[in-house]
Design a protein around this motif. Structure first.
Motif, PDB file in Angstrom:
ATOM      1  N   PHE A  59       0.742  -0.949   0.236  1.00 18.37           N
ATOM      2  CA  PHE A  59      -0.131  -0.163   0.344  1.00 18.37           C
ATOM      3  C   PHE A  59       0.755   1.503  -0.296  1.00 18.37           C
ATOM      4  O   PHE A  59       0.303   2.479  -0.573  1.00 18.37           O
ATOM      5  CB  PHE A  59      -0.495  -0.103   2.033  1.00 18.37           C
ATOM      6  N   PHE A  60       2.056   1.549   1.022  1.00 23.52           N
ATOM      7  CA  PHE A  60       2.856   2.114   0.871  1.00 23.52           C
ATOM      8  C   PHE A  60       3.880   2.284  -0.022  1.00 23.52           C
ATOM      9  O   PHE A  60       4.728   4.062  -0.065  1.00 23.52           O
ATOM     10  CB  PHE A  60       3.167   2.953   2.370  1.00 23.52           C
ATOM     11  N   LEU A  61       4.319   1.508  -0.586  1.00 21.63           N
ATOM     12  CA  LEU A  61       5.724   1.504  -1.070  1.00 21.63           C
ATOM     13  C   LEU A  61       5.905   1.830  -2.529  1.00 21.63           C
ATOM     14  O   LEU A  61       6.427   2.973  -2.438  1.00 21.63           O
ATOM     15  CB  LEU A  61       6.225  -0.050  -1.074  1.00 21.63           C
ATOM     16  N   PRO A  62       4.512   1.661  -2.899  1.00 20.99           N
ATOM     17  CA  PRO A  62       4.432   2.164  -4.595  1.00 20.99           C
ATOM     18  C   PRO A  62       4.696   3.602  -4.603  1.00 20.99           C
ATOM     19  O   PRO A  62       5.503   4.469  -5.914  1.00 20.99           O
ATOM     20  CB  PRO A  62       3.763   1.804  -5.386  1.00 20.99           C
ATOM     21  N   VAL A  65       8.443   5.255  -3.606  1.00 25.65           N
ATOM     22  CA  VAL A  65       9.957   4.203  -4.883  1.00 25.65           C
ATOM     23  C   VAL A  65       8.366   5.402  -5.992  1.00 25.65           C
ATOM     24  O   VAL A  65      10.358   6.058  -6.995  1.00 25.65           O
ATOM     25  CB  VAL A  65       9.124   2.782  -5.522  1.00 25.65           C
ATOM     26  N   ILE A  66       8.166   5.580  -6.223  1.00 27.00           N
ATOM     27  CA  ILE A  66       7.414   6.301  -7.414  1.00 27.00           C
ATOM     28  C   ILE A  66       8.258   7.969  -7.145  1.00 27.00           C
ATOM     29  O   ILE A  66       8.782   8.183  -8.349  1.00 27.00           O
ATOM     30  CB  ILE A  66       5.630   7.081  -8.026  1.00 27.00           C
ATOM     31  N   ARG A  67       8.069   8.300  -6.018  1.00 23.80           N
ATOM     32  CA  ARG A  67       8.822   9.390  -5.703  1.00 23.80           C
ATOM     33  C   ARG A  67       9.687   9.852  -5.851  1.00 23.80           C
ATOM     34  O   ARG A  67      10.638  10.734  -6.599  1.00 23.80           O
ATOM     35  CB  ARG A  67       7.899  10.291  -4.577  1.00 23.80           C
ATOM     36  N   SER A  70      11.400   9.376  -9.779  1.00 19.60           N
ATOM     37  CA  SER A  70      10.908  10.557 -10.455  1.00 19.60           C
ATOM     38  C   SER A  70      11.876  11.445 -10.136  1.00 19.60           C
ATOM     39  O   SER A  70      11.946  12.506 -11.168  1.00 19.60           O
ATOM     40  CB  SER A  70       9.143  11.175 -10.345  1.00 19.60           C
ATOM     41  N   ARG A  71      12.787  11.282  -9.105  1.00 17.14           N
ATOM     42  CA  ARG A  71      13.155  12.659  -8.768  1.00 17.14           C
ATOM     43  C   ARG A  71      14.685  12.504  -9.602  1.00 17.14           C
ATOM     44  O   ARG A  71      15.503  13.444  -9.885  1.00 17.14           O
ATOM     45  CB  ARG A  71      14.234  12.433  -7.620  1.00 17.14           C
ATOM     46  N   ILE A  72      15.262  10.923  -9.907  1.00 16.92           N
ATOM     47  CA  ILE A  72      16.283  10.787 -10.284  1.00 16.92           C
ATOM     48  C   ILE A  72      15.875  10.910 -11.521  1.00 16.92           C
ATOM     49  O   ILE A  72      16.844  11.260 -12.508  1.00 16.92           O
ATOM     50  CB  ILE A  72      16.946   9.116 -10.075  1.00 16.92           C
ATOM     51  N   ILE A  73      14.852   9.595 -12.398  1.00 19.75           N
ATOM     52  CA  ILE A  73      14.986   9.988 -13.387  1.00 19.75           C
ATOM     53  C   ILE A  73      13.697  10.818 -14.383  1.00 19.75           C
ATOM     54  O   ILE A  73      12.536  10.562 -13.602  1.00 19.75           O
ATOM     55  CB  ILE A  73      14.357   8.633 -13.636  1.00 19.75           C
ATOM     56  N   LYS A  74      14.052  11.405 -15.065  1.00 17.73           N
ATOM     57  CA  LYS A  74      12.354  12.150 -15.787  1.00 17.73           C
ATOM     58  C   LYS A  74      11.760  11.574 -17.080  1.00 17.73           C
ATOM     59  O   LYS A  74      12.564  10.904 -17.835  1.00 17.73           O
ATOM     60  CB  LYS A  74      13.004  13.720 -16.128  1.00 17.73           C
ATOM     61  N   VAL A  75      10.537  11.382 -16.978  1.00 18.38           N
ATOM     62  CA  VAL A  75       9.932  10.537 -18.481  1.00 18.38           C
ATOM     63  C   VAL A  75       9.644  11.649 -18.855  1.00 18.38           C
ATOM     64  O   VAL A  75       9.471  12.337 -19.074  1.00 18.38           O
ATOM     65  CB  VAL A  75       8.458   9.608 -17.582  1.00 18.38           C
TER      66      VAL A  75
END
Length: 77
Positions: A59-62, A65-67, A70-75
């Motif tokens: 419930f909490f990990l995704p 991880v996404i946050r 997203s700081r490291i890799i930009k879409v």
């Protein structure tokens, strides 16, 4: 049936956690004690513990991880 996104996320976490923990705890209990004398009470107890842990984590990990990813890799859009 229509549900909001938060309810959908919770339901997906519950279903995923239920399936994953049942399979993993059953497999580990069967490997450790054998199928000929399978202790269902031991398996059920280990499944409950695993479910509580996995549900909380799934419930909490995704979000975490996404946050951070997203700081490291930009879409690229």
């Amino acid at each position: 049936m229509f549900v909001n996104s938060k309810t959908h996320r919770i339901l997906c976490s519950v279903v995923t956690a239920t399936i994953m923990t049942a399979i993993i705890s059953f497999t580990l209990t069967a490997v450790n004690s054998g199928l000929h004398a399978f202790p269902y009470v031991t398996w059920f107890r280990s499944w409950i513990i695993a479910f509580l842990l996995v549900f909380t984590i799934s419930f909490f990990l995704p979000k975490f991880v996404i946050r951070h990813v997203s700081r490291i890799i930009k879409v690229k859009e």
